[in-house]
Structures are given as C-alpha cells and as structure tokens.
Design a protein around this motif. Structure first.
Motif, PDB file in Angstrom:
ATOM      1  N   GLY A  40       0.764  -1.240   0.000  1.00 28.28           N
ATOM      2  CA  GLY A  40       0.000   0.000   0.000  1.00 28.28           C
ATOM      3  C   GLY A  40       0.793   1.287   0.000  1.00 28.28           C
ATOM      4  O   GLY A  40       0.209   2.366  -0.124  1.00 28.28           O
ATOM      5  N   GLY A  41       2.107   1.220   0.152  1.00 22.58           N
ATOM      6  CA  GLY A  41       2.895   2.445   0.190  1.00 22.58           C
ATOM      7  C   GLY A  41       2.792   3.257  -1.080  1.00 22.58           C
ATOM      8  O   GLY A  41       2.602   4.479  -1.038  1.00 22.58           O
ATOM      9  N   ALA A  42       2.923   2.607  -2.220  1.00 27.89           N
ATOM     10  CA  ALA A  42       2.840   3.314  -3.498  1.00 27.89           C
ATOM     11  C   ALA A  42       1.457   3.906  -3.705  1.00 27.89           C
ATOM     12  O   ALA A  42       1.306   5.062  -4.120  1.00 27.89           O
ATOM     13  N   LEU A  43       0.435   3.129  -3.433  1.00 20.37           N
ATOM     14  CA  LEU A  43      -0.939   3.597  -3.611  1.00 20.37           C
ATOM     15  C   LEU A  43      -1.208   4.834  -2.764  1.00 20.37           C
ATOM     16  O   LEU A  43      -1.748   5.838  -3.247  1.00 20.37           O
ATOM     17  N   ALA A  44      -0.817   4.792  -1.494  1.00 18.34           N
ATOM     18  CA  ALA A  44      -1.063   5.918  -0.602  1.00 18.34           C
ATOM     19  C   ALA A  44      -0.279   7.150  -1.034  1.00 18.34           C
ATOM     20  O   ALA A  44      -0.811   8.269  -1.052  1.00 18.34           O
ATOM     21  N   ALA A  45       0.988   6.968  -1.385  1.00 18.22           N
ATOM     22  CA  ALA A  45       1.827   8.106  -1.770  1.00 18.22           C
ATOM     23  C   ALA A  45       1.280   8.807  -2.999  1.00 18.22           C
ATOM     24  O   ALA A  45       1.261  10.043  -3.076  1.00 18.22           O
ATOM     25  N   VAL A 100       8.647   5.947   0.224  1.00 18.71           N
ATOM     26  CA  VAL A 100       9.725   6.790  -0.289  1.00 18.71           C
ATOM     27  C   VAL A 100      10.219   6.284  -1.636  1.00 18.71           C
ATOM     28  O   VAL A 100      10.368   7.050  -2.601  1.00 18.71           O
ATOM     29  N   VAL A 101      10.473   4.985  -1.730  1.00 17.82           N
ATOM     30  CA  VAL A 101      10.992   4.414  -2.971  1.00 17.82           C
ATOM     31  C   VAL A 101       9.982   4.547  -4.098  1.00 17.82           C
ATOM     32  O   VAL A 101      10.312   4.993  -5.206  1.00 17.82           O
ATOM     33  N   SER A 102       8.740   4.186  -3.833  1.00 15.81           N
ATOM     34  CA  SER A 102       7.736   4.222  -4.897  1.00 15.81           C
ATOM     35  C   SER A 102       7.483   5.641  -5.382  1.00 15.81           C
ATOM     36  O   SER A 102       7.345   5.879  -6.593  1.00 15.81           O
ATOM     37  N   PRO A 139       9.858  -5.568  -3.953  1.00 21.31           N
ATOM     38  CA  PRO A 139      11.150  -6.242  -3.760  1.00 21.31           C
ATOM     39  C   PRO A 139      12.164  -5.376  -3.018  1.00 21.31           C
ATOM     40  O   PRO A 139      13.025  -5.911  -2.303  1.00 21.31           O
ATOM     41  N   VAL A 140      12.076  -4.046  -3.158  1.00 25.78           N
ATOM     42  CA  VAL A 140      12.971  -3.186  -2.377  1.00 25.78           C
ATOM     43  C   VAL A 140      12.678  -3.336  -0.890  1.00 25.78           C
ATOM     44  O   VAL A 140      13.588  -3.381  -0.061  1.00 25.78           O
ATOM     45  N   ALA A 141      11.393  -3.427  -0.538  1.00 31.05           N
ATOM     46  CA  ALA A 141      11.027  -3.662   0.862  1.00 31.05           C
ATOM     47  C   ALA A 141      11.551  -5.017   1.337  1.00 31.05           C
ATOM     48  O   ALA A 141      11.955  -5.173   2.495  1.00 31.05           O
TER      49      ALA A 141
END
Length: 347
Positions: free
Chosen positions: A70-75, A119-121, A152-154
C-alpha cells in the motif's frame, strides 16, 4: 510482510522504532502541506481501503500468497508524507487489534512497509513522470512501475535488517534470494491493484490525486487548419463526481472487500511467512502480545461461523481504521489552518 515478534532482536527493533518515530514526526509536519479540506477525508479513506485490500491474499506461487503493501498507492493518491501516515495507521490497527505484526516489531514494520515502500515508490513515480508525457495514461504507467519496484525493495530492506539483528543463524544470501524472488511476484499483484485504483480515481476526480496535480490539458487553437497548443492558457480536467459520492463509494467498496470478498482470499502463507518457515527464520517467533484480542487473526471471538466471524472482523477493522485515520488527518489539517491563520503569520 508483517514481521512478528522474535524475528529481530531488541536492539535492532529499538533502533528501527526510533527511525519510525522520527519519520512519523517528519511526516506529520509534511502532511500539513499536503492535506486540505478536500483531501483530508480521502486520506482516512485510503487508510481504510489499504486495510481492506491487505485482507485479500492472492496466490503468487505454489503454496505462497501475497497481499498489497500500500505504500505506493497511498503516496500517489494523497502524497508521500500522508502516505507514510496512512500505512502506519493500518499497521498500528493490525498489530493492536488483530495480532498481525509484532508490537515490539512495530518499528521494523513501519520502517519497512510504510517508510521504505512509500519513499521508494514515490521517487520512482516522480522520476517517471518527469520523462513521460503529462497524460493520465502516464500516471497509470508510472503507478504500476513504482508499485512493482517498491515491493522487492522492501524485501531487500527486511533482509538487511535481518542481517543486522536476526535472531537465528541463517544464510543471509539464501534469505535475500528467496525474499526478492517471491516478492517480485507479489510486486506484480501490487502494481496491478495500485494502477487500477489510481486510474479509477483519476477517471472521476483527478484533482484529488496528489500524483496527478498539474495534470492539465492545454487549450488547442486552430491555426491555418492545424490544431496547436495555446501559448499560456490551460483548461483544468473536469471532475465527474462529488467528493462525498467518491468517499461513500470508496467506503462501501472497502467494507465489501473486507467483509465479504476476503473470505475467498488465499489461505496460503504470504511471502515472508513462507520464506521464514522454509529457511528457519521463524524458530524464535514469540507469542503476540495481542494474541488474546477478541479480533485476533481477523476473526471475532465466540462467533463460530468462519465466514461471519471473518466478515465481521473485516468490517470492524475498516470502521476503526477510517475513524482513526480520519481523526489523525483532520487534526493535521486543523493544525495547518492554525499555522496559516492571520494571528500566526509572524508579521
């Protein structure tokens, strides 16, 4: 990728707790610039939606499943600072109420699943938008790639934390290979979910999508029978639905996913659970401090029907998350309002 208690030793868990606390403090400050009266309600909804979709494990390989981080979606939807807060609220609700992700490992999980992925996404997303045409399709493509890369970074980030503070003597090379391999597959599912969701919101309210801000269509002029861009004027992309309708639709969708669709999710262990079992990482797993919670393991205690128990737990989780998230984001928005009020201008 919820890390349980006992995987990472106390000193490393404490350090990641400090890192997480610092990142949350920075995110609270940064979210003041991202949130306004239009986007604050959406942020609470995003947290609830992520909670709901994380209940939908999908099969990725023989005996292994994955779920949205969900990090990318939220960002992309509400901004990187607010995105960190969204995922952190979800992780806190899951750890305290549902015994999913250790409490002593909360710093590890926030660092890995909230901070690293966001951060990455978002960095990948902004980098792609800088070179792609400024069109809706570009936002969708950039969302897909950013989400795909973040998972994969996570997995690599977890492997590094385990190399520093792992509680079992396991070959880090083998752990890294297994983690990255399975999480590339999980990342594909993450990318599909993220791109579809972002595309759906952009289709009806592009003005509410943080990553699509400035996405405008230049006015065209016909010169000598040829359409050319107007030199300065731009036309904003029109909204197709009200904020209230979007919020209600999103909440209903989250409740249906968590309360009904989740019953059909894959029962196979997720990527981390599978790797931990196969490689022996889970030898020192400790009993969760919330194991006796009435909602532990996403079921309601004393409700014997599995479908009803899981559905009620999902609905309760969505409700608690949207309330907790909305309270946080409304407080941040009000703090922003007080910061820019006439009495606080510093003049």
């Amino acid at each position: 990728m919820h890390v349980p208690d006992g995987f990472i030793d106390a000193p490393t868990s404490a350090v990641t707790g400090v890192v997480a606390a610092g990142a949350l403090a920075v995110s609270l400050r940064g979210a003041r610039r991202e949130l306004d009266e239009r986007t604050a309600p959406l942020a609470g909804l995003v947290a609830a939606f992520i909670f709901a979709v994380q209940m939908l494990n999908f099969p990725v390989a023989a005996g292994t499943s994955g779920h949205l981080l969900g990090g990318a979606l939220a960002a992309i939807l509400v901004g990187p600072y607010t995105g960190v807060l969204c995922v952190s609220v979800v992780l806190l609700m899951q750890g305290v109420l549902f015994a999913d992700g250790g409490l002593t490992a909360l710093g590890v999980n926030i660092t890995d699943m909230a901070i690293v992925t966001t951060v990455v996404s978002y960095a990948v997303f902004r980098g792609l938008l800088a070179v792609l045409p400024r069109k809706r399709r570009s936002v969708t493509v950039a969302s897909f790639v950013a989400a795909l890369v973040s998972v994969p970074v996570a997995a690599v980030a977890f492997t590094l934390m385990y190399a520093i503070g792992g509680t079992t003597d396991v070959s880090i090379g083998k752990v890294a290979t297994a983690m990255v391999g399975v999480h590339v597959l999980i990342g594909t599912g993450e990318a599909v979910i993220t791109a579809l969701t972002v595309s759906a919101v952009i289709a009806v309210r592009p003005d509410l999508v943080h990553g699509a801000r400035g996405l405008q269509q230049r006015l065209k002029l016909r010169v000598n029978g040829t359409l050319v861009d107007a030199p300065t004027a731009t036309a904003p992309v029109a909204a197709r639905t009200s904020r209230r309708r979007l919020w209600i639709t999103g909440l209903v969708t989250s409740l249906v996913l968590a309360g009904f669709v989740s019953f059909y999710a894959s029962a196979d262990p997720d990527g981390l659970e599978k790797v931990a079992h196969d490689k022996g990482i889970d030898k020192n797993t400790e009993k969760h401090a919330s194991a006796d919670s009435p909602l532990a393991d996403y079921g309601v205690r004393d409700v014997s029907d599995a479908r009803l128990s899981g559905g009620l737990a999902g609905v309760i989780g969505v409700g608690v998350t949207v309330v907790a998230g909305s309270a946080v984001f409304w407080a941040v928005r009000r703090r922003r309002s007080s910061d820019v009020s006439p009495g606080n201008t510093g003049l």
